[in-house]
Design a protein around this motif. Structure first.
Motif, mmCIF file in Angstrom:
data_model
loop_
_atom_site.group_PDB
_atom_site.id
_atom_site.type_symbol
_atom_site.label_atom_id
_atom_site.label_comp_id
_atom_site.label_asym_id
_atom_site.label_seq_id
_atom_site.Cartn_x
_atom_site.Cartn_y
_atom_site.Cartn_z
ATOM 1 N N HIS A 125 0.817 -1.217 0.000
ATOM 2 C CA HIS A 125 0.000 0.000 0.000
ATOM 3 C C HIS A 125 0.853 1.271 0.000
ATOM 4 N N VAL B 295 2.424 2.066 -3.290
ATOM 5 C CA VAL B 295 1.473 2.510 -4.322
ATOM 6 C C VAL B 295 1.062 3.946 -4.075
ATOM 7 N N MET B 296 0.851 4.302 -2.823
ATOM 8 C CA MET B 296 0.401 5.655 -2.518
ATOM 9 C C MET B 296 1.475 6.682 -2.896
ATOM 10 N N SER B 297 2.736 6.218 -2.994
ATOM 11 C CA SER B 297 3.784 7.186 -3.334
ATOM 12 C C SER B 297 3.820 7.468 -4.836
ATOM 13 N N LYS C 284 -1.234 6.555 -8.148
ATOM 14 C CA LYS C 284 -1.651 5.595 -7.140
ATOM 15 C C LYS C 284 -2.090 4.262 -7.767
ATOM 16 N N TYR C 285 -3.294 3.812 -7.434
ATOM 17 C CA TYR C 285 -3.698 2.487 -7.909
ATOM 18 C C TYR C 285 -3.987 2.444 -9.407
#
Length: 1362
Positions: A1239, A1242-1244, A1248-1249
């Motif tokens: 997670h 990915v947030m970086s 994102k997703y």
């Protein structure tokens, strides 16, 4: 009318002789314009190839002798004369028309009762004039009575009674026959001279090219694939042949016709010619635009399909992942969605082609209208032309334009030939870097045999970035046996190749007795060396001949002596034919040990100073190995011997052992010294003795179970031929892989069966040449193809209507044309003018109608065809995804092959429906209307012409047949030569080592005589056929006009009907020819369809789409393997699992360890039901896996593999792929990502997703991919988790993160781990150590350490497993 004949000429040729050019969908006869289209489309394609063409056209004749130049010159003269025959015929035709019209006018004049024929001039009859004069005297004299006066005026001087129409026609018939004979002779010589000259040049090129290729250095072969060379020798040289043979003659002939046609036009009537020429740019523009649009739309369609194709390729390449996660239907949907746009472009293309074809016809008919209107005004009003002149001019221009269009396919053949010649001529001109046939270099008087490498650095020319040898220095003393050992890819075999001077080192040098070997004569140097390779190459001849390859002119006694030394004598004498036994293609009739010993005999017969043994016994079973080894020990004495080996038994007794690692010699000494050093050699030795022990242990168990016979049969015979190939391939692969760091791959590992799981692609090249050819398929019945097209019936109905109308256009044209001729014989100018105008209007109408019907036909059929293609592609793709995984292992079903099948086969099926139906309807209506019309107007003449039709059709068909027949013969004749060249190129290293290049060149040249003789025969037959085809038309004309003259005279048939009948039938004959030219497409379509149906009808062994099989509610995850035996379907001779017994309780973790190829991953695949075991069972919750529903079972299993395969979409979509049975919310995705430590990363990311991972996840690092794969497995919430080396590919940092994620994921699930790092498996509930397909020990970590067995050794030596 020869108009027709003219047409016939061209159009027939249009489809048949040059199949090189594709007729656009459905052009009616005579559309010479469409020629230009194809020409221009082709030009567009050609632009891309231009870069590669560096050979001028005349350079193609580089190898011609004076004799051939003379033949070609004579052929050209004939072609030019032949080309002028058609325009010549027009002159005759013009006179003929004038004669007919004159005769008709005479009849018209005399049919008027008030005229009569007196002294061969037409005069008023006596009583008519008397009555008139009387009337005139009585009436008042005034301007109104002028007309009355005219009727009494003396008649313009018209002759009568002189014209004997039958005599005239006989004369014209003789002219025609004369031209026909000339055409036959010229046609024959023009073709046969050119074809003969070409055959001689081609034979010369083949010889020069092959001998040049055989002289090239080995490095050149590394960079040029043998397959490519073979194609060049067959296809590319054939392309040159096409460019310098009959095509040149045909081009000259057509070009001459083009020039002469225009000359006739301008000389006879420049005004009309200019008018016609002025209108032609419209056609050119239409053709150009059409080409442009078609090229553009085809591009768009391909691009749109490329997307779908990419999806298909991606899915098929990662079929295991798709199957594991049950994504089949999802993928089919995704593929289908991408087909929609390809379909849309295809339909647009059809519409646009229909539009432009219609436009062309419109313009052509408008041109006809204009030409006749203006021409007739010149005839009637100005009196400048006779009607004959009008026709000469009109047809002169028409023929010229047609022939220009038809000359264009020849240009393509020239371009193709020049393209093909580029590479061939460049190879012929290239000087080899190491010329094996050169005489240069010294030969030493006395050879001691000291070999030394001085700081040699080397990389293969095909892989300059991978250094194989790095500053290697090593000395080999004469008379000693030196063994080279070391992991794969350390450069051992490379040193052997440098000694043979297959390559020259980049830096440093190799010396023999102190002389740099680059200064020595190559043939002489190689004659000192005997080499025995791991996979010895034998040639397809007798045993004695194979041994004789070692040294020319060797006596039979020497052969026998060598065979005895090689321990081969006894087995040879046991064979029925002894030394004359044929060894088969590649030595296939012999077992490995026998081949190996023949190869040793071949090496010994040379009486070599230096003996190189490259893994000479590695591929043999123990029994043969002992025999071969004994032979080798016998022959090593007194020679400098270098032995490369992996088995200890073969190395122990060497004088010196050199350990290699990463291209350097790192240690040197005797067996015992090296063991004390604990280096490379030590690692290899320990691992190997380990593996041997386990084997012997198992063998003892087997003996107790009395399964021995079966076992032995497996280890011998075919099995090991495959394993042999495989291990070689493994070797060559290991040389290729830049993974040199994998250095300490154990020797045992090298021999484990997994080593043979060489990627299918590699295997297919050598192991299975026999199966390469598609097994022949019966063409599919058309009815079944149409069944798939049923939903489109309305489109097909309307399309057929359009096609029917289009078919009727040709006969209507001949009707109008003859009607115009009829008007010229009218004597009343006013009626004449009116008649002509109405006919010209009619031309315009026909043009407009055909514009709309062409559009209708184009659109309707493209629509039905594209829908069919899409439907078939979808069905085919779905059927592919439904096959069991074993089906994909077959190299014929590699992703590449399957995607091509989807792309081409599906679109070729269109050829049997759609436009093909249009074509047939078009031709049938054309012929039907024409014949009905002709019979209506004159049945006698029709019957006469129909007698000639078979000849016209025949000559066309015969020609096509001849050419295909010859093509087949040529192919057969070339096959034996191809076999020799193939054998030579495939085994070039062996041939070079034996110095036998010259022999192969001579054998090849000897085989070229048969194809050459066949080509000469073909030249004559083809020439005669061509001449006949060309002259039939003239003969038809001569007979029909002569008979026409008779009918006009005797049966009072109107002359225009003669023209009408002749032109109607002849144009319909061409339609017949055109229909038959479509058959190849049709046949192709049926075969493609059959291949497709084969796929659709195949019943997979493990069906994903079926609902059969058990499903149950509370799935525990209790697994048990009971005595599982398994071989991969593509390699039935290699036992991968050999009685695997192991069980896991729900919630436990089982770890498999063992060397590569011991069957760890295979057990996982059985669990997923990618395969079913051959014997034994896999139980899941106590139920036999083969009875469980496939998709149910897979839905309970999550898998994370070593190289996780991601799809080209966003991270979120990749995670959602874990469960395709339901829609998954974002929250779930995030929860899974958190569990797999993904997670935060990915947030970086900026998106994102929604970040796209790239093709195969290429945008991400390995650790990131691995964690996405774990999240994907978690989201399934599986009961069973399979981790196949999930962390082996990671660096330590990522490994920790991923390992943590995995530990979390394992909680509360049954888990099977396959790992190479001990750290990852220490805390498993059960550890199973596997070897050769069964478990040798199992228990917990501590239990196994206490056993002090295999596991203990692995842990303590710290050597990596595998």
């Amino acid at each position: 009318m020869p108009a027709g004949s003219v047409k016939l000429e061209s159009i027939k040729r249009f489809g048949q002789e040059n199949q090189s050019y594709d007729v656009s969908d459905d052009e009616p006869a005579g559309s010479y314009m469409s020629m230009t289209t194809t020409k221009e489309t082709k030009q567009a394609e050609g632009k891309k190839n231009d870069a590669a063409i560096r050979v001028g056209f005349f350079q193609l004749f580089h190898f011609a002798t004076c004799h051939e130049v003379a033949m070609m010159a004579a052929g050209s003269v004939c072609a030019v004369l032949h080309g002028s025959a058609q325009p010549l015929m027009l002159l005759v035709f013009g006179l003929l028309t004038d004669t007919f019209i004159e005769y008709d006018i005479e009849l018209n004049e005399l049919s008027d009762g008030s005229k009569e024929c007196v002294n061969n001039t037409i005069q008023w009859s006596r009583n008519h004039t008397d009555g008139l004069l009387h009337a005139v005297q009585q009436s008042h004299w005034g301007p109104g009575n002028f007309s009355a006066w005219a009727t009494v005026a003396p008649l313009s001087n018209r002759s009568c009674g002189i014209l004997d129409i039958e005599y005239e026609m006989t004369l014209f018939a003789f002219y025609y026959v004369g031209i026909a004979v000339a055409v036959f002779i010229l046609g024959y010589f023009q073709i046969s001279l050119w074809v003969t000259a070409a055959a001689r040049q081609i034979q010369r090129i083949r010889k020069i090219y092959f001998s040049k290729v055989m002289r090239m250095e080995i490095g050149w072969f590394d960079c040029t694939s043998v397959g490519e060379l073979n194609t060049r020798m067959s296809d590319d040289i054939n392309k040159i042949n096409d460019a310098i043979a009959d095509q040149v003659a045909i081009f000259l002939q057509r070009f001459t016709t083009f020039v002469c046609g225009f000359c006739v036009g301008f000389v006879k009537g420049w005004k009309l010619t200019l008018v016609i020429v002025a209108a032609s740019p419209l056609i050119g523009v239409g053709a150009g635009l059409m080409a442009l649009f078609v090229a553009k739309l085809t591009g768009m369609e391909l691009q749109a399909y490329a997307k779908a194709g990419a999806i298909a390729d991606e899915v098929l390449s990662s079929i295991r992942t798709v199957a594991a996660f049950g994504g089949e239907m999802k993928e089919v949907q995704r593929y289908d969605n991408n087909l929609v746009s390809a379909q849309r472009w295809g339909i647009r293309k059809g519409l646009i082609m229909g539009f432009f074809t219609g436009y062309m016809w419109l313009i052509i008919f408008l041109c006809y209208g204009l030409a006749f209107w203006y021409g007739s005004s010149l005839v009637v009003d100005a009196g400048e032309y006779t009607p004959g002149t009008l026709l000469q001019v009109f047809f002169g221009v028409l023929i010229a334009a047609m022939n220009l269009g038809q000359a264009s396919p020849c240009l393509e053949a020239f371009a193709a030939g020049r393209g093909a010649a580029t590479i061939i001529f460049e190879t012929i001109d290239r000087e080899p870097e190491i010329d094996c046939l050169s005489e240069a270099g010294y030969k030493l008087d006395k050879v001691k045999g000291d070999i030394e490498f001085h700081n040699v650095t080397f990389h293969y020319p095909s892989r300059p970035e991978v250094k194989i040898l790095e500053q290697l220095s090593v000395a080999v003393k004469s008379g000693e046996t030196t063994a080279f050992v070391g992991p794969s890819g350390a450069g051992k075999s490379t040193t052997v190749q440098l000694i043979q001077r297959f390559y020259d080192p980049r830096e440093g040098m190799v010396t023999l007795d102190g002389h740099d070997i680059r200064g020595l004569n190559i043939q002489w140097l190689r004659s000192l060396i005997g080499i025995v390779e791991q996979e010895p190459v034998l040639f397809a001849t007798t045993i004695a001949e194979n041994i004789r390859y070692g040294r020319p002119a060797v006596s039979m006694d020497d052969i026998v002596a060598a065979a005895k030394e090689a321990n081969a004598y006894s087995f040879i004498m046991d064979l029925p034919q002894r030394f004359d036994t044929l060894v088969g293609e590649g030595g296939g009739q012999m077992s490995g040990g026998q081949k190996q010993r023949i190869a040793i005999a071949r090496a010994l017969v040379r009486n070599p100073r230096i003996l190189l043994l490259d893994m000479a016994t590695s591929a043999l079973d123990n029994e043969s190995e002992a025999v071969v080894q004994e032979a080798l020990d016998k022959v090593r004495h007194g020679r400098t011997t270098i032995s490369i080996a992996h088995r200890l038994s073969t190395i122990k007794n060497a004088d010196v052992i050199v350990g290699f690692e990463r291209g350097q010699a790192v240690e040197k000494g005797k067996h015992s010294e090296l063991l004390d050093r604990k280096g490379v050699y030590f690692t290899l030795v320990t691992l190997q003795s380990q593996g041997d022990k386990a084997l012997n242990e198992k063998a003892r168990q087997m003996a107790e179970n009395e399964e021995v016979p079966e076992k032995i049969s497996l280890s011998r015979g075919g099995s090991y031929r495959a394993s042999l190939r495989a291990s070689i391939r493994q070797r060559s692969r290991s040389q290729l892989s830049n993974l040199i760091p994998e250095s300490s791959v154990s020797m045992a590992g090298e021999l484990g069966p997994r080593a043979y799981a060489v990627s299918q692609a590699d295997q297919s090249k050598d192991a299975i040449p026999e199966e390469e050819e598609e097994e022949p398929v019966e063409p599919a019945p058309v009815a079944r193809i149409l069944k798939y097209n049923v939903p489109e019936w309305p489109y097909m109905l309307f399309g057929s209507l359009g096609a029917a109308v289009n078919g009727g256009v040709n006969p209507v044209y001949s009707l109008l044309f003859s009607q115009i001729l009829a008007t010229f014989s009218l004597t009343d100018p006013v009626a004449q003018r009116k008649e002509i105008d109405s006919i010209c209007l009619f031309f315009v109408m026909v043009g407009v109608i055909s514009f709309f019907t062409q559009m209708l036909q184009g659109y309707a059929f493209s629509k039905s065809g594209e829908l069919l293609t899409r439907r078939l592609r979808r069905l085919g793709f779905r059927a592919m995804l439904g096959q069991e995984i074993g089906w994909f292992d077959d190299h014929r079903n590699s992703p590449g092959a399957l995607t091509t099948r989807l792309a081409t086969d599906a679109s070729q099926v269109q050829g049997a429906t759609g436009s093909q139906i249009g074509m047939i309807v078009n031709s049938l209506t054309n012929i039907g209307v024409a014949i009905l019309m002709s019979f209506y107007f004159s049945w006698k003449l029709t019957l006469l012409i129909l007698c000639f039709l078979p000849f016209i059709a025949l000559s066309g068909g015969f020609q096509a047949k001849m050419l295909t027949g010859f093509a087949k013969e040529d192919k057969e004749a070339m096959e034996s030569a191809g076999r020799i060249s193939g054998e030579a190129l495939n085994n070039i290293r062996t041939i070079a080592g034996l110095g036998k290049e010259k022999n192969f060149v001579d054998m090849y040249n000897a085989q070229l005589d048969a194809p050459y003789k066949a080509a000469l025969k073909k030249a004559n037959v083809y020439g005669a056929c061509y001449g006949f085809a060309q002259c039939v038309v003239f003969l038809t004309n001569s007979a029909s006009y002569r008979f026409g003259g008779y009918l006009v005279r005797q049966e009072k048939l109107h002359f225009s009907l003669v023209f009408r009948v002749i032109s109607a039938i002849v144009t319909s004959g061409t339609a017949l020819g055109r229909a038959s030219s479509y058959t190849p497409d049709y046949a192709k379509a049926k075969i493609s369809a059959a291949r497709f149906f084969q796929l659709l009808d195949r019943m997979p062994k493990i069906s994903v789409y079926s609902n059969n099989g058990q499903k149950w509610e509370n799935f525990q995850g209790n697994l048990e393997f009971i005595d599982c035996k398994f071989t991969y379907p593509t390699r039935p001779d290699i036992q991968v699992l050999n009685g695997l017994n192991v069980a896991v309780k729900p919630g436990q973790t089982l770890a498999f360890v063992g060397s590569s190829g011991c069957g760890k991953s295979t057990s996982v695949q059985l669990l997923e039901r990618f395969y079913d075991p051959d014997k034994g069972k896999v139980l899941i919750d106590g139920r036999d896996s083969t009875l469980v529903n496939v998709s149910f079972l897979r839905s309970k299993i999550g898998i994370v593999s070593q190289e996780p395969i991601l799809f080209d979409c966003s991270i979120a979509d990749n995670i959602k792929y874990g469960d395709n049975s339901r829609a998954i919310g974002t929250n779930e995705v995030i929860a899974a990502a958190k569990k797999s430590q993904l997670h935060d990363f990915v947030m970086s990311l900026p998106e994102k997703y929604d970040t796209n991972v790239g093709a195969q996840g290429s945008q991400l690092s390995r650790g990131q991919k691995q964690r996405i794969a774990i999240a994907r497995a978690i989201i399934r919430d599986p009961k069973i988790l399979l981790l196949d080396e999930a962390t082996s590919a990671l660096d330590t940092e990522s490994e920790k993160t991923v390992q943590a994620a995995l530990d979390k994921a394992r909680e509360g699930r049954t888990c099977i781990v396959i790992a190479h790092r001990l750290s990852t498996i220490q805390n498993s509930d059960i550890i199973a150590v596997m070897s050769r397909g069964y478990v040798i020990e199992k228990g917990t970590h501590d239990h196994l350490m206490a056993l002090k067995g295999a596991y203990y050794k692995l842990v303590t030596t710290g050597a990596p497993i595998s």
